[in-house]
Motif scaffolding. Structure first.
Motif, PDB file in Angstrom:
ATOM      1  N   GLU A  48       0.821  -1.218   0.000  1.00  0.00           N
ATOM      2  CA  GLU A  48       0.000   0.000   0.000  1.00  0.00           C
ATOM      3  C   GLU A  48       0.853   1.264   0.000  1.00  0.00           C
ATOM      4  O   GLU A  48       0.339   2.350  -0.250  1.00  0.00           O
ATOM      5  N   LEU A  49       2.147   1.122   0.300  1.00  0.00           N
ATOM      6  CA  LEU A  49       3.019   2.287   0.449  1.00  0.00           C
ATOM      7  C   LEU A  49       3.964   2.488  -0.734  1.00  0.00           C
ATOM      8  O   LEU A  49       4.972   3.178  -0.621  1.00  0.00           O
ATOM      9  N   PHE A  50       3.638   1.883  -1.854  1.00  0.00           N
ATOM     10  CA  PHE A  50       4.419   2.067  -3.077  1.00  0.00           C
ATOM     11  C   PHE A  50       3.430   2.576  -4.113  1.00  0.00           C
ATOM     12  O   PHE A  50       2.607   1.829  -4.644  1.00  0.00           O
ATOM     13  N   LEU A  51       3.480   3.872  -4.359  1.00  0.00           N
ATOM     14  CA  LEU A  51       2.540   4.529  -5.262  1.00  0.00           C
ATOM     15  C   LEU A  51       3.263   5.067  -6.485  1.00  0.00           C
ATOM     16  O   LEU A  51       4.438   5.434  -6.410  1.00  0.00           O
ATOM     17  N   VAL A  52       2.535   5.135  -7.595  1.00  0.00           N
ATOM     18  CA  VAL A  52       3.062   5.747  -8.807  1.00  0.00           C
ATOM     19  C   VAL A  52       2.088   6.805  -9.303  1.00  0.00           C
ATOM     20  O   VAL A  52       0.888   6.724  -9.055  1.00  0.00           O
ATOM     21  N   ALA A  53       2.635   7.788  -9.987  1.00  0.00           N
ATOM     22  CA  ALA A  53       1.841   8.796 -10.684  1.00  0.00           C
ATOM     23  C   ALA A  53       1.953   8.476 -12.166  1.00  0.00           C
ATOM     24  O   ALA A  53       3.053   8.232 -12.674  1.00  0.00           O
ATOM     25  N   THR A  54       0.811   8.456 -12.841  1.00  0.00           N
ATOM     26  CA  THR A  54       0.802   8.154 -14.273  1.00  0.00           C
ATOM     27  C   THR A  54       0.135   9.288 -15.042  1.00  0.00           C
ATOM     28  O   THR A  54      -0.740   9.974 -14.516  1.00  0.00           O
ATOM     29  N   LYS A 108      -1.351  11.775  -0.496  1.00  0.00           N
ATOM     30  CA  LYS A 108      -2.108  10.528  -0.678  1.00  0.00           C
ATOM     31  C   LYS A 108      -1.557   9.431   0.233  1.00  0.00           C
ATOM     32  O   LYS A 108      -2.310   8.574   0.703  1.00  0.00           O
ATOM     33  N   SER A 109      -0.266   9.457   0.497  1.00  0.00           N
ATOM     34  CA  SER A 109       0.337   8.381   1.289  1.00  0.00           C
ATOM     35  C   SER A 109       0.067   8.509   2.783  1.00  0.00           C
ATOM     36  O   SER A 109       0.021   7.499   3.484  1.00  0.00           O
ATOM     37  N   PHE A 110      -0.128   9.708   3.311  1.00  0.00           N
ATOM     38  CA  PHE A 110      -0.314   9.874   4.761  1.00  0.00           C
ATOM     39  C   PHE A 110      -1.439   9.017   5.337  1.00  0.00           C
ATOM     40  O   PHE A 110      -1.223   8.307   6.326  1.00  0.00           O
ATOM     41  N   PRO A 111      -2.647   9.035   4.762  1.00  0.00           N
ATOM     42  CA  PRO A 111      -3.704   8.188   5.339  1.00  0.00           C
ATOM     43  C   PRO A 111      -3.372   6.692   5.270  1.00  0.00           C
ATOM     44  O   PRO A 111      -3.779   5.918   6.125  1.00  0.00           O
ATOM     45  N   LEU A 112      -2.620   6.290   4.246  1.00  0.00           N
ATOM     46  CA  LEU A 112      -2.247   4.882   4.105  1.00  0.00           C
ATOM     47  C   LEU A 112      -1.295   4.453   5.215  1.00  0.00           C
ATOM     48  O   LEU A 112      -1.352   3.316   5.690  1.00  0.00           O
ATOM     49  N   LEU A 113      -0.423   5.362   5.643  1.00  0.00           N
ATOM     50  CA  LEU A 113       0.535   5.070   6.714  1.00  0.00           C
ATOM     51  C   LEU A 113      -0.178   4.728   8.012  1.00  0.00           C
ATOM     52  O   LEU A 113       0.239   3.838   8.749  1.00  0.00           O
ATOM     53  N   THR A 114      -1.253   5.442   8.286  1.00  0.00           N
ATOM     54  CA  THR A 114      -1.991   5.195   9.528  1.00  0.00           C
ATOM     55  C   THR A 114      -3.004   4.062   9.356  1.00  0.00           C
ATOM     56  O   THR A 114      -3.114   3.204  10.222  1.00  0.00           O
ATOM     57  N   GLU A 115      -3.705   4.040   8.242  1.00  0.00           N
ATOM     58  CA  GLU A 115      -4.761   3.042   8.042  1.00  0.00           C
ATOM     59  C   GLU A 115      -4.211   1.615   7.998  1.00  0.00           C
ATOM     60  O   GLU A 115      -4.728   0.718   8.656  1.00  0.00           O
ATOM     61  N   TYR A 117      -0.784   0.624   8.518  1.00  0.00           N
ATOM     62  CA  TYR A 117       0.387   0.274   9.306  1.00  0.00           C
ATOM     63  C   TYR A 117       0.441   0.939  10.681  1.00  0.00           C
ATOM     64  O   TYR A 117       1.387   0.743  11.424  1.00  0.00           O
ATOM     65  N   LYS A 118      -0.576   1.744  11.007  1.00  0.00           N
ATOM     66  CA  LYS A 118      -0.685   2.376  12.332  1.00  0.00           C
ATOM     67  C   LYS A 118       0.579   3.159  12.713  1.00  0.00           C
ATOM     68  O   LYS A 118       1.000   3.163  13.859  1.00  0.00           O
ATOM     69  N   CYS A 119       1.157   3.847  11.738  1.00  0.00           N
ATOM     70  CA  CYS A 119       2.357   4.647  11.987  1.00  0.00           C
ATOM     71  C   CYS A 119       1.996   5.913  12.767  1.00  0.00           C
ATOM     72  O   CYS A 119       0.964   6.521  12.517  1.00  0.00           O
ATOM     73  N   ASN A 120       2.868   6.293  13.691  1.00  0.00           N
ATOM     74  CA  ASN A 120       2.690   7.502  14.482  1.00  0.00           C
ATOM     75  C   ASN A 120       3.410   8.699  13.870  1.00  0.00           C
ATOM     76  O   ASN A 120       3.046   9.841  14.116  1.00  0.00           O
ATOM     77  N   GLU A 121       4.469   8.408  13.145  1.00  0.00           N
ATOM     78  CA  GLU A 121       5.250   9.480  12.532  1.00  0.00           C
ATOM     79  C   GLU A 121       5.943   8.962  11.291  1.00  0.00           C
ATOM     80  O   GLU A 121       5.943   7.770  11.016  1.00  0.00           O
ATOM     81  N   CYS A 122       6.524   9.897  10.555  1.00  0.00           N
ATOM     82  CA  CYS A 122       7.208   9.581   9.311  1.00  0.00           C
ATOM     83  C   CYS A 122       8.511  10.373   9.276  1.00  0.00           C
ATOM     84  O   CYS A 122       8.580  11.487   9.795  1.00  0.00           O
ATOM     85  N   TYR A 123       9.528   9.782   8.676  1.00  0.00           N
ATOM     86  CA  TYR A 123      10.780  10.521   8.504  1.00  0.00           C
ATOM     87  C   TYR A 123      11.392  10.200   7.148  1.00  0.00           C
ATOM     88  O   TYR A 123      11.029   9.236   6.493  1.00  0.00           O
TER      89      TYR A 123
END
Length: 166
Positions: A48-54, A108-115, A117-123
């Protein structure tokens, strides 16, 4: 499959058939390059955390990849161990830049991080000379939390930039 329209571009999950285009973008845009198995390992681990723009012809013009880790908070030890997303790579072909694609990939990726993988932060790490990227990350709420001297192979230093997402 979820699509987001941004001008004439769509954001979708990476598919195996996209690999050669993603690797080509990486070669054209970034001095750090990865073997194909690296991308596929991240895809299989965090699909879910590997996105592409086309573009409208389904040509891949940008991508973003994360992995998820557990470690001490980037905002101090008093926060303890947290689940963190590590932004491994983001790139947009030069001729497609300034269209908001990088911003949309990040947003677009922020909601996926929490939904998922329940991530609290990103770096992420960014070259200290890459002022355009730093400006983009700061606009989205990232803060510089660390400087690492000679981080990159060419000895350039890096900022670690972090954001709380929960």
């Amino acid at each position: 499959m979820t699509y987001i329209k941004t001008l004439n571009y769509q954001i979708r999950r990476f598919e195996k058939e996209d690999l050669s285009q993603v690797m080509d973008i990486n070669l054209k845009c970034l001095p750090e390059n990865y073997p194909s198995f690296f991308y596929m390992e991240l895809y299989y681990s965090f699909p879910e955390l590997f996105l592409v723009a086309t573009d409208k012809n389904n040509k891949v013009v940008g991508y973003i990849i994360y992995r998820v880790e557990t470690g001490f908070s980037s905002f101090g030890f008093f926060h303890g161990l947290v689940k963190k997303a590590h932004l491994i790579s983001i790139a947009v072909l030069p001729e497609y830049r300034q269209n908001g694609i990088g911003t949309v990939l990040l947003k677009k990726s922020f909601p996926l991080l929490t939904e998922f993988y329940k991530c609290n932060e990103c770096y992420l790490e960014v070259r200290t000379s890459n002022s355009r990227a730093i400006e983009l990350y700061e606009k989205l709420g990232y803060k510089i939390t660390k400087t690492t001297r000679s981080y990159y192979q060419d000895r350039e230093s890096a900022y670690t930039m972090s954001i709380k997402i929960i």
